[in-house]
Design a protein around this motif. Structure first.
Motif, PDB file in Angstrom:
ATOM      1  N   SER A  50       0.969  -1.179  -0.090  1.00  0.00           N
ATOM      2  CA  SER A  50      -0.001   0.024  -0.068  1.00  0.00           C
ATOM      3  C   SER A  50       0.921   1.376   0.056  1.00  0.00           C
ATOM      4  CB  SER A  50      -0.816   0.129   1.107  1.00  0.00           C
ATOM      5  OG  SER A  50      -1.814  -1.063   1.206  1.00  0.00           O
ATOM      6  N   LEU A  54       1.069   4.118  -2.993  1.00  0.00           N
ATOM      7  CA  LEU A  54       0.820   5.437  -2.794  1.00  0.00           C
ATOM      8  C   LEU A  54       2.140   6.519  -3.009  1.00  0.00           C
ATOM      9  CD1 LEU A  54      -1.169   5.107   0.567  1.00  0.00           C
ATOM     10  CD2 LEU A  54      -1.997   6.121  -1.305  1.00  0.00           C
ATOM     11  N   PHE A 163      -4.343   5.849  -9.615  1.00  0.00           N
ATOM     12  CA  PHE A 163      -3.597   6.159  -8.519  1.00  0.00           C
ATOM     13  C   PHE A 163      -4.340   7.668  -7.868  1.00  0.00           C
ATOM     14  CE2 PHE A 163      -0.201   3.600 -10.076  1.00  0.00           C
ATOM     15  CZ  PHE A 163       0.027   2.824  -9.250  1.00  0.00           C
ATOM     16  N   THR A 164      -5.134   8.046  -8.968  1.00  0.00           N
ATOM     17  CA  THR A 164      -5.613   9.328  -8.643  1.00  0.00           C
ATOM     18  C   THR A 164      -7.166   9.562  -7.998  1.00  0.00           C
ATOM     19  OG1 THR A 164      -6.405   9.644 -10.905  1.00  0.00           O
ATOM     20  CG2 THR A 164      -4.228  10.520 -10.514  1.00  0.00           C
ATOM     21  N   ARG A 169      -7.193   5.621  -3.002  1.00  0.00           N
ATOM     22  CA  ARG A 169      -6.013   6.148  -2.085  1.00  0.00           C
ATOM     23  C   ARG A 169      -6.404   5.995  -0.678  1.00  0.00           C
ATOM     24  NH1 ARG A 169      -1.830   8.589  -4.695  1.00  0.00           N
ATOM     25  NH2 ARG A 169      -1.306   9.836  -2.853  1.00  0.00           N
ATOM     26  N   LYS A 170      -7.786   6.427  -0.484  1.00  0.00           N
ATOM     27  CA  LYS A 170      -8.214   6.268   0.981  1.00  0.00           C
ATOM     28  C   LYS A 170      -7.835   4.795   1.477  1.00  0.00           C
ATOM     29  CE  LYS A 170     -11.228  10.121   1.169  1.00  0.00           C
ATOM     30  NZ  LYS A 170     -12.826  10.557   1.351  1.00  0.00           N
ATOM     31  N   VAL A 188      -3.751  11.406   0.848  1.00  0.00           N
ATOM     32  CA  VAL A 188      -4.698  11.156   0.079  1.00  0.00           C
ATOM     33  C   VAL A 188      -4.817  12.259  -1.053  1.00  0.00           C
ATOM     34  CG1 VAL A 188      -7.237  10.771  -0.621  1.00  0.00           C
ATOM     35  CG2 VAL A 188      -6.393   9.692   1.451  1.00  0.00           C
ATOM     36  N   ILE A 197      -2.069  15.474  -5.297  1.00  0.00           N
ATOM     37  CA  ILE A 197      -1.700  13.865  -5.244  1.00  0.00           C
ATOM     38  C   ILE A 197      -0.249  13.662  -4.992  1.00  0.00           C
ATOM     39  CG2 ILE A 197      -1.680  11.878  -6.297  1.00  0.00           C
ATOM     40  CD1 ILE A 197      -4.516  12.758  -7.455  1.00  0.00           C
ATOM     41  N   SER A 201       2.305  12.133  -2.137  1.00  0.00           N
ATOM     42  CA  SER A 201       3.383  11.015  -1.984  1.00  0.00           C
ATOM     43  C   SER A 201       4.574  11.674  -1.320  1.00  0.00           C
ATOM     44  CB  SER A 201       3.565  10.904  -3.544  1.00  0.00           C
ATOM     45  OG  SER A 201       2.377  10.191  -4.117  1.00  0.00           O
TER      46      SER A 201
END
Length: 246
Positions: A50, A54, A163-164, A169-170, A188, A197, A201
């Motif tokens: 995970s 991310l 990924f967006t 992401r949550k 997130v 975003i 990261s």
């Protein structure tokens, strides 16, 4: 932390009896059993995958923010192998082999070891709709069942993930350790906002470095005192030689 980072990478497992007792109380009830160790490792691997997803730079590509992105599964394994070196001063100062991560992933026979280790985790995320593992050979886009050992090893597998997608992401953030989850909103980011975003990261990378850096220094100091000055100095020189490529 040191043990968790080691166990992100392929290791030799010791088969433990299901009723193994790590310690016993007055009533002789087993407090820690082999299945609890296995559960902890599953959580550890899920956190590693995970975090690596991310950290993927979702905005550094030619696709639109709403599109799926595809990359080799080996790239994910490289990101996982790098996690325990994020913020490690030995990597930053040339006191470590700069090709260490590459060797951990690309050395002969390692591909199958990585897939054997992470097949269950990738299969779980695939069943949840977070990622897809596809056969990228010869332009194929067939979904690969990572839970089937027959599909382990070999090249060509790709991961697909949006990924967006804030929902994805949550979901990934919820798999992180509590110390990282407290930064969930910043990690997130905002939907359809590439800068947000990317910043998320960077926040995660910095928080990982804040965890790894003190642990790396502590581990080095323990090694220095336990091995002695002379042996530690020779070891350090050898490491710097590797780091400089000599």
């Amino acid at each position: 932390l040191y043990l968790a980072g080691r166990m992100h990478k392929p290791i030799v497992s010791i088969d433990l009896p299901p009723n193994l007792s790590c310690s016993e109380g007055p009533d002789e009830e087993a407090v820690c059993r082999a299945d609890e160790i296995e559960d902890a490792q599953r959580t550890n691997l899920l956190s590693a995958v995970s975090a690596s997803l991310l950290l993927h730079d979702a905005t550094n590509n030619k696709h639109s923010l709403s599109s799926l992105q595809s990359f080799p599964v080996s790239q994910l394994y490289t990101a996982i192998a790098s996690l325990s070196y994020t913020g490690d001063f030995r990597m930053q100062t040339g006191a470590e082999d700069p090709n260490k991560v590459k060797k951990l992933v690309e050395s002969p026979g390692m591909s199958k070891l990585w897939e054997n280790m992470y097949s269950e985790t990738l299969g779980k995320l695939q069943n949840l709709g977070v990622i897809s593992v596809v056969d990228g050979c010869q332009g194929s886009d067939d979904v690969v069942d990572m839970t089937n050992p027959k599909n382990h090893g070999g090249g060509g597998k790709h991961l697909e993930c949006n990924f967006t997608d804030v929902a994805i992401r949550k979901q990934l953030v919820q798999n992180l350790p509590p110390r990282l989850r407290k930064h969930s909103d910043r990690i997130v980011g905002a939907e359809d906002d590439g800068d947000s975003i990317r910043q998320g990261s960077l926040v995660l990378r910095q928080e990982l470095a804040n965890i790894v850096a003190p642990a790396a220094k502590s581990q080095s100091m323990k090694g220095f005192f336990s091995a002695g000055v002379s042996k530690s100095w020779r070891y350090a020189l050898a490491k710097f030689a590797k780091g400089s490529g000599k």
